[in-house]
Design a protein around this motif. Structure first.
Motif, PDB file in Angstrom:
ATOM      1  N   TYR A 609      -0.681  47.415  45.342  1.00 16.02           N
ATOM      2  CA  TYR A 609       0.128  47.021  46.490  1.00 16.02           C
ATOM      3  C   TYR A 609       1.377  47.888  46.611  1.00 16.02           C
ATOM      4  N   SER A 610       1.827  48.435  45.483  1.00 17.43           N
ATOM      5  CA  SER A 610       2.968  49.353  45.581  1.00 17.43           C
ATOM      6  C   SER A 610       2.547  50.596  46.382  1.00 17.43           C
ATOM      7  N   MET A 611       1.283  51.002  46.222  1.00 12.65           N
ATOM      8  CA  MET A 611       0.775  52.132  47.009  1.00 12.65           C
ATOM      9  C   MET A 611       0.627  51.741  48.475  1.00 12.65           C
ATOM     10  N   LEU A 660       1.139  40.997  51.730  1.00  6.23           N
ATOM     11  CA  LEU A 660       2.548  40.750  52.029  1.00  6.23           C
ATOM     12  C   LEU A 660       3.110  39.636  51.134  1.00  6.23           C
ATOM     13  N   GLU A 661       2.316  38.607  50.975  1.00  3.27           N
ATOM     14  CA  GLU A 661       2.777  37.483  50.143  1.00  3.27           C
ATOM     15  C   GLU A 661       3.079  37.954  48.716  1.00  3.27           C
ATOM     16  N   ALA A 662       2.166  38.756  48.163  1.00  2.00           N
ATOM     17  CA  ALA A 662       2.376  39.258  46.795  1.00  2.00           C
ATOM     18  C   ALA A 662       3.582  40.201  46.769  1.00  2.00           C
ATOM     19  N   TYR A 666       6.928  39.853  44.383  1.00  2.76           N
ATOM     20  CA  TYR A 666       7.499  40.856  43.458  1.00  2.76           C
ATOM     21  C   TYR A 666       8.923  41.237  43.874  1.00  2.76           C
ATOM     22  N   ARG A 667       9.182  41.184  45.168  1.00  5.11           N
ATOM     23  CA  ARG A 667      10.566  41.453  45.594  1.00  5.11           C
ATOM     24  C   ARG A 667      11.488  40.354  45.034  1.00  5.11           C
ATOM     25  N   ARG A 673      14.653  46.893  45.422  1.00  6.61           N
ATOM     26  CA  ARG A 673      14.569  48.345  45.270  1.00  6.61           C
ATOM     27  C   ARG A 673      13.193  48.907  45.633  1.00  6.61           C
ATOM     28  N   TYR A 674      12.140  48.297  45.083  1.00  5.49           N
ATOM     29  CA  TYR A 674      10.803  48.844  45.346  1.00  5.49           C
ATOM     30  C   TYR A 674       9.940  47.947  46.229  1.00  5.49           C
TER      31      TYR A 674
END
Ligand code: 3H9
Length: 699
Positions: A609-611, A660-662, A666-667, A673-674
């Motif tokens: 998901y970061s990608m 989006l939920e995940a 993580y936010r 920041r990420y």
């Protein structure tokens, strides 16, 4: 009356012609048209035999792939083919171009097959995550035997008409006019009162089949087709061909075909089929724009990259002038090229005379002036802005007007490089991936001032040298590296949080990646990756980001080349290293990072998901034209399996709402920041749309 299938009587021969451009795909309209014409063909007492032929550039190239996302419409192909086969009047298939998939299956349902010598035929369904679903798994082995049929269906590779003739698939090769030849063949059958030959009525020859043949085939696939859905089902169909009566085995084939069609694997692979064609289309560049003529290519640098790039052009028969600073470096480069070819010769993959022909296209040069006649110059020098700008200043002085000046940078600002020349419209980025003679991906980087014909010429040239070219815009890391960095960042961060390197890599591997992220960095070099990062001027000021990477570098653990990096190495085999685990523990303590249990789902989500989030930003900024451009970059250059389709379609298929939920979760845990969701991701969730739809609507 059908628009796409026509019927004509030539004496007592019925000529059925399919005309459904561009590739005569077996769409609903074609199936319906065929069904209606079969009524006529069968009922007419004046017709003794028929031929089935196609207009245009090819015989039927398969079922219409666009229909697989919709509910099937009757008459479906297997039913049409059973009806052709059941005909008491012989039907001759007349093949030209590429008879593929359902097209080849149609030919196999006919009673005789003739072909032009230039024709080829095959069952490439496996490439779409499917299996031949119109009798191909049952009729083909009745002609070729089980091993050959299995090999053909699993590889998806076509056979030539000559091979078809040799293996009994083709009855006659036609010289000259195909239609006239096929009509003559049909007439002969009538005159000879030849029996109607139905492949379904033949026995499958299993006499030479080893007892453990299918077991062996499955064992081989476990490794070679890891993660793919359809190959094991193909084996099951072939096993049924060997063991069950035709109708029963055909029923199994239909059921397994439908299972494949419904699988996310096939959905992803079908998407990629169209994606790889879409990426060649650049919305603001006309298809017929005149191209620049590329007859000679200059390459600056004869290191691993420069020579790898040179090999691509030599393979395509394009002369190369290779420039280096000194004779020794140049000779080492030439020796490297020769050795690459020699290895192919030794393995029987290249003829010795071809090696010499290719080497004869290569010229050495020690002075820039030698590049004066080149139509394209690619620099493959050290990845440093100052050096690159010096090179382009020199190129601007010596190159002829109209020459394309390309930089092979993997991340630097192409506009800043172009700015040192008086012709920024001729400057472009051609980002080859290492090893450049093997990797198929090529990022073509369009600068702010790059001329349209320079882009179009580069895309066309990429095709000539057999690369998959994706057009990208200027930013740090372009599409591939930019979207890949967050994946590596998360892997590195998770080490500090207490996840073992081998666990991260295994989870990524099991998800389908060719290698885990940490093994990839070890392979490409911790120092190489680190220096690329250093070029990222506005990277977040986070002491934890890529911290393990930095520490390993400081300790001289540069990856596989020093037998130690994130892993220690026994030859090329990565092994867990307690030293790395200790280092991560100490560093986490120093940075005040909490160690905790992280589940498998979180590992995968953070990697992927970061990608996806970065991919969404790349789309917003117009760095990639469409989400499928990002997906092709990842499936053709970053080891992402085709059955996942790429990060963006994967997110579409998982559901952007879930992504989006995940991302928000993580936010909340890691801060803004990420993990701040990209506005495009939020927008699409609000609108209930996907990246794919957004891209299509934009086009
Ligand atoms: C199947 O048959 C299942 C059956 O076993 C069972 C059924 C029950 N459908 O590639 P090109 C489009 S599965 C729809 O650029 P080339 C293509 O998108 C099928 N569209 O030309 C492109 O559109 P656009 C098994 C298709 O000369 C245009 O045609 N068959 C299909 O470089 C030109 O294509 C295959 O997997 C299709 N089947 O290559 C064969 N095929 O211009 C798939 C093409 O809008 N096709 N299009 O971008 C190919 O391999 C190549 O297209 C072919 C021509 C070699 C034929």
């Amino acid at each position: 009356m059908s628009d796409v299938v026509s019927f004509e009587r030539v004496g007592n021969i019925g000529v059925i012609t399919i005309d459904n451009p561009p590739v005569n795909a077996m769409s609903f309209a074609v199936r319906k048209g065929l069904w209606e014409i079969l009524d006529e063909f069968l009922a007419d007492p004046g017709i003794a035999a028929g031929i089935l032929i196609c207009a245009g550039r090819t015989f039927i190239a398969g079922a219409d792939i666009t229909e697989f996302d919709k509910p099937p419409e009757d008459p479906w192909l297997p039913k049409v083919l059973l009806r052709i086969e059941a005909s008491p009047k012989p039907v001759v298939a007349a093949l030209h171009g590429t008879a593929l998939g359902g097209g080849f299956e149609t030919a196999l349902a006919c009673h005789y097959r003739c072909a032009l010598n230039s024709a080829s035929m095959g069952l490439p369904e496996v490439n779409l995550g499917l299996l031949p679903g119109a009798g191909g798994t049952q009729r083909l082995p009745r002609l070729t035997g089980i091993p050959k049929a299995l090999e053909m269906i699993l590889s998806g590779k076509p056979m030539t008409a000559a091979e078809g003739k040799a293996s009994g698939v083709i009855d006659e090769i036609i010289e000259g006019d195909l239609r006239a030849g096929a009509i003559a063949a049909a007439r002969k059958l009538v005159e000879q009162k030849a029996p109607v030959r139905r492949l379904s009525e033949l026995r499958v020859n299993t006499s030479d089949l080893p007892a453990d043949f299918f077991q062996q085939a499955r064992a081989k696939l476990a490794k070679e087709a890891r993660g793919f859905f359809s190959p094991l089902r193909i084996v099951e169909c072939l096993e049924a061909a060997a063991q069950k009566p035709f109708p029963e085995a055909l029923e199994l084939e239909t059921r397994l075909f439908n299972e494949c069609k419904a699988s996310p694997h096939s959905r992803a692979q079908r998407y990629l089929f169209f994606a790889e064609r879409t990426i060649t289309k650049i919305p603001d560049i006309p298809k017929d724009i005149p191209l620049r003529d590329i007859k000679q290519v200059g390459i600056i640098g004869a290191g691993t990259m420069g020579t790898g790039i040179a090999i691509n052009f030599l393979n395509a028969g394009i002369p190369v002038i290779q420039l280096e600073m000194n004779e020794e470096a140049l000779d080492r480069g030439v020796a490297r090229i020769r050795k690459t070819y020699q290895d192919y010769v030794d393995k029987g993959r290249l003829k010795a005379e071809v090696l010499e022909q290719r080497m004869a296209l290569h010229t050495k040069a020690l002075a820039y002036e030698a590049l004066a006649g080149a139509d394209l110059v690619i620099e493959a020098v050290f990845e440093d802005m100052k050096v690159k700008r010096e090179v382009f200043t020199r190129l601007d002085q010596v190159c002829k007007p109209g020459a394309i000046l390309a930089t092979n940078t993997s991340s630097l600002d192409v506009d800043a490089i172009a700015a040192v020349t008086r012709r920024p419209e001729d400057v472009i980025g051609l980002h080859f991936f290492a090893p450049a003679n093997i990797m198929v991906l090529l990022e073509i980087v369009r600068g702010a001032k790059t001329a349209k014909d320079v882009v179009a010429t580069s895309m066309a040239l990429a095709k000539r040298i057999k690369k998959t070219a994706v057009l990208v815009g200027v930013c740090f890391g372009f599409v591939g590296n930019r979207v890949y960095f967050p994946y590596i960042r998360e892997a590195d961060l998770m080490l500090l949080e207490g996840v073992a390197p081998e666990r991260i890599d295994k989870l990524a591997y099991d998800w389908g990646m060719a290698m885990g992220p940490l093994s990839v960095v070890d392979l490409s070099g911790i120092d190489v990756f680190h220096s690329a990062l250093m070029e990222w001027k506005d990277r977040p000021a986070d002491p934890a980001a890529f911290r393990m990477l930095g520490l390993l570098r400081e300790q001289g653990r540069l990856g596989q080349k020093t037998s130690a990096g994130y892993f220690k190495y026994d030859g090329r085999k990565p092994l867990p290293d307690p030293v790395v685990a200790d280092l991560a523990r100490q560093e986490a303590q120093r940075l005040g990072i909490a160690r905790r249990e992280i589940g498998d789902t979180e590992v995968i989500e953070r990697l992927l998901y970061s990608m996806v989030n970065e991919g969404a930003r790349v789309l917003e900024e117009g760095i990639a034209l469409r989400s499928c451009d990002i997906d092709v970059v990842f499936t053709s250059g970053y080891g992402m399996p085709r059955y996942r389709g790429g990060p963006m379609i994967y997110a579409d298929m998982i559901g952007l709402g879930n992504v989006l939920e995940a991302t928000r979760k993580y936010r909340d845990r890691y801060g803004d920041r990420y993990w701040t969701p990209a506005p495009l991701l939020e927008q699409l969730v609000r609108e209930g749309r996907t990246f794919e739809q957004w891209s299509q609507d934009k086009a």
